[in-house]
Motif scaffolding. Sequence first.
Motif, PDB file in Angstrom:
ATOM      1  N   PRO A  19       0.807  -1.231   0.000  1.00  0.00           N
ATOM      2  CA  PRO A  19       0.000   0.000   0.000  1.00  0.00           C
ATOM      3  C   PRO A  19       0.838   1.278   0.000  1.00  0.00           C
ATOM      4  O   PRO A  19       0.461   2.267  -0.632  1.00  0.00           O
ATOM      5  CB  PRO A  19      -0.838  -0.109   1.278  1.00  0.00           C
ATOM      6  N   LEU A  20       1.979   1.274   0.696  1.00  0.00           N
ATOM      7  CA  LEU A  20       2.826   2.457   0.751  1.00  0.00           C
ATOM      8  C   LEU A  20       3.439   2.756  -0.621  1.00  0.00           C
ATOM      9  O   LEU A  20       3.438   3.905  -1.080  1.00  0.00           O
ATOM     10  CB  LEU A  20       3.930   2.269   1.795  1.00  0.00           C
ATOM     11  N   LEU A  21       3.944   1.718  -1.288  1.00  0.00           N
ATOM     12  CA  LEU A  21       4.514   1.902  -2.624  1.00  0.00           C
ATOM     13  C   LEU A  21       3.433   2.304  -3.623  1.00  0.00           C
ATOM     14  O   LEU A  21       3.666   3.132  -4.509  1.00  0.00           O
ATOM     15  CB  LEU A  21       5.215   0.627  -3.089  1.00  0.00           C
ATOM     16  N   ARG A  22       2.265   1.722  -3.476  1.00  0.00           N
ATOM     17  CA  ARG A  22       1.161   2.046  -4.380  1.00  0.00           C
ATOM     18  C   ARG A  22       0.772   3.514  -4.242  1.00  0.00           C
ATOM     19  O   ARG A  22       0.596   4.218  -5.241  1.00  0.00           O
ATOM     20  CB  ARG A  22      -0.026   1.136  -4.071  1.00  0.00           C
ATOM     21  N   GLU A  23       0.670   4.009  -3.021  1.00  0.00           N
ATOM     22  CA  GLU A  23       0.338   5.416  -2.783  1.00  0.00           C
ATOM     23  C   GLU A  23       1.434   6.328  -3.347  1.00  0.00           C
ATOM     24  O   GLU A  23       1.146   7.340  -3.988  1.00  0.00           O
ATOM     25  CB  GLU A  23       0.157   5.656  -1.280  1.00  0.00           C
ATOM     26  N   TYR A  24       2.684   5.964  -3.109  1.00  0.00           N
ATOM     27  CA  TYR A  24       3.810   6.745  -3.632  1.00  0.00           C
ATOM     28  C   TYR A  24       3.757   6.787  -5.163  1.00  0.00           C
ATOM     29  O   TYR A  24       3.889   7.856  -5.776  1.00  0.00           O
ATOM     30  CB  TYR A  24       5.122   6.116  -3.151  1.00  0.00           C
ATOM     31  N   TYR A  25       3.519   5.638  -5.766  1.00  0.00           N
ATOM     32  CA  TYR A  25       3.453   5.560  -7.224  1.00  0.00           C
ATOM     33  C   TYR A  25       2.294   6.396  -7.768  1.00  0.00           C
ATOM     34  O   TYR A  25       2.450   7.132  -8.747  1.00  0.00           O
ATOM     35  CB  TYR A  25       3.297   4.102  -7.661  1.00  0.00           C
ATOM     36  N   ASP A  26       1.155   6.296  -7.121  1.00  0.00           N
ATOM     37  CA  ASP A  26      -0.053   6.960  -7.620  1.00  0.00           C
ATOM     38  C   ASP A  26      -0.047   8.472  -7.433  1.00  0.00           C
ATOM     39  O   ASP A  26      -0.729   9.184  -8.175  1.00  0.00           O
ATOM     40  CB  ASP A  26      -1.296   6.401  -6.924  1.00  0.00           C
ATOM     41  N   THR A  27       0.687   8.974  -6.461  1.00  0.00           N
ATOM     42  CA  THR A  27       0.568  10.394  -6.145  1.00  0.00           C
ATOM     43  C   THR A  27       1.848  11.206  -6.255  1.00  0.00           C
ATOM     44  O   THR A  27       1.793  12.427  -6.351  1.00  0.00           O
ATOM     45  CB  THR A  27       0.033  10.573  -4.696  1.00  0.00           C
ATOM     46  N   GLU A  28       3.000  10.541  -6.238  1.00  0.00           N
ATOM     47  CA  GLU A  28       4.244  11.303  -6.105  1.00  0.00           C
ATOM     48  C   GLU A  28       5.307  10.969  -7.143  1.00  0.00           C
ATOM     49  O   GLU A  28       5.921  11.863  -7.729  1.00  0.00           O
ATOM     50  CB  GLU A  28       4.795  11.043  -4.694  1.00  0.00           C
ATOM     51  N   TRP A  29       5.571   9.692  -7.357  1.00  0.00           N
ATOM     52  CA  TRP A  29       6.686   9.291  -8.217  1.00  0.00           C
ATOM     53  C   TRP A  29       6.473   9.797  -9.638  1.00  0.00           C
ATOM     54  O   TRP A  29       5.420   9.603 -10.243  1.00  0.00           O
ATOM     55  CB  TRP A  29       6.825   7.771  -8.213  1.00  0.00           C
ATOM     56  N   GLY A  30       7.475  10.481 -10.147  1.00  0.00           N
ATOM     57  CA  GLY A  30       7.423  10.965 -11.522  1.00  0.00           C
ATOM     58  C   GLY A  30       6.757  12.319 -11.691  1.00  0.00           C
ATOM     59  O   GLY A  30       6.659  12.828 -12.805  1.00  0.00           O
ATOM     60  N   MET A  31       6.321  12.917 -10.594  1.00  0.00           N
ATOM     61  CA  MET A  31       5.725  14.252 -10.680  1.00  0.00           C
ATOM     62  C   MET A  31       6.843  15.301 -10.549  1.00  0.00           C
ATOM     63  O   MET A  31       7.787  15.108  -9.788  1.00  0.00           O
ATOM     64  CB  MET A  31       4.678  14.447  -9.585  1.00  0.00           C
ATOM     65  N   SER A 190       2.973  13.513 -15.455  1.00  0.00           N
ATOM     66  CA  SER A 190       3.793  14.672 -15.066  1.00  0.00           C
ATOM     67  C   SER A 190       3.399  15.926 -15.839  1.00  0.00           C
ATOM     68  O   SER A 190       3.698  17.034 -15.407  1.00  0.00           O
ATOM     69  CB  SER A 190       5.277  14.386 -15.299  1.00  0.00           C
ATOM     70  N   GLY A 191       2.781  15.736 -16.977  1.00  0.00           N
ATOM     71  CA  GLY A 191       2.453  16.860 -17.828  1.00  0.00           C
ATOM     72  C   GLY A 191       3.610  17.333 -18.672  1.00  0.00           C
ATOM     73  O   GLY A 191       3.469  18.232 -19.494  1.00  0.00           O
ATOM     74  N   LEU A 192       4.781  16.696 -18.498  1.00  0.00           N
ATOM     75  CA  LEU A 192       5.979  17.088 -19.252  1.00  0.00           C
ATOM     76  C   LEU A 192       6.188  16.238 -20.488  1.00  0.00           C
ATOM     77  O   LEU A 192       6.905  16.621 -21.405  1.00  0.00           O
ATOM     78  CB  LEU A 192       7.220  16.982 -18.353  1.00  0.00           C
ATOM     79  N   TRP A 193       5.568  15.069 -20.494  1.00  0.00           N
ATOM     80  CA  TRP A 193       5.756  14.115 -21.591  1.00  0.00           C
ATOM     81  C   TRP A 193       4.390  13.604 -22.039  1.00  0.00           C
ATOM     82  O   TRP A 193       3.499  13.467 -21.219  1.00  0.00           O
ATOM     83  CB  TRP A 193       6.610  12.943 -21.139  1.00  0.00           C
ATOM     84  N   PRO A 194       4.255  13.281 -23.307  1.00  0.00           N
ATOM     85  CA  PRO A 194       2.973  12.717 -23.759  1.00  0.00           C
ATOM     86  C   PRO A 194       2.750  11.330 -23.168  1.00  0.00           C
ATOM     87  O   PRO A 194       3.696  10.627 -22.847  1.00  0.00           O
ATOM     88  CB  PRO A 194       3.117  12.669 -25.282  1.00  0.00           C
ATOM     89  N   ALA A 195       1.493  10.955 -23.056  1.00  0.00           N
ATOM     90  CA  ALA A 195       1.135   9.636 -22.514  1.00  0.00           C
ATOM     91  C   ALA A 195       1.556   8.528 -23.464  1.00  0.00           C
ATOM     92  O   ALA A 195       1.760   8.724 -24.631  1.00  0.00           O
ATOM     93  CB  ALA A 195      -0.349   9.563 -22.246  1.00  0.00           C
TER      94      ALA A 195
END
Length: 195
Positions: A19-31, A190-195
């Motif tokens: 759950p901790l990694l999932r939350e990090y991935y979903d909200t923070e990593w790569g932003m 991130s909004g910096l790169w296309p999907a």
Amino acid sequence: MTVIGDDGLARPEWASTDPLLREYYDTEWGMPVRDERGVYERICLEGFQAGLSWATILRKRPAFREVFAGFDPDVVAGFGPADVERLMGDARIVRNRRKIEATIQNARATVVLRAEGGLVDLVWSFQPAETPQPRDGSEVPTVSPESVALSKTLRRKGFAFVGPTTTYALMEAIGMVDTHLVTSHRRGSSGLWPA
């Protein structure tokens, strides 16, 4: 390969169960992270992660933030030998003398860099023109020409524990590259790169 979670969203295997990694991935990593304290913190935590799992560092992050004064470079730059010993005795963090000393050294280097435009501008100046398009984990790079160049530059500027793999992980974490799998719900977030 992505894993479809119970919420119907596709994530890489590393972010699919804990759950901790999932939350990090979903909200923070790569932003995108573009503040000095945020970039400094991530450089230090990526350095602490060397040889360990990211889950270990993430679980200890609240304690790291507490003992390193919220990763305020001005405060940490003033740490001395007594602080190193205090930190070596704190079981809540990774007690590696070289990594603790590197965190202090990196704070001092961050403060000095302000005269040259600052840590954020320096790090982001190595953003590549293109980002990977990985379809599975085997296609996610661990280094790049830019991470090698960033590593060399940071070392010249007095930083420690900033090898090319560590700097590539930093680039991923702060959104400079998008290594979300192309099938992930986070691709392009991130909004910096296309999907």
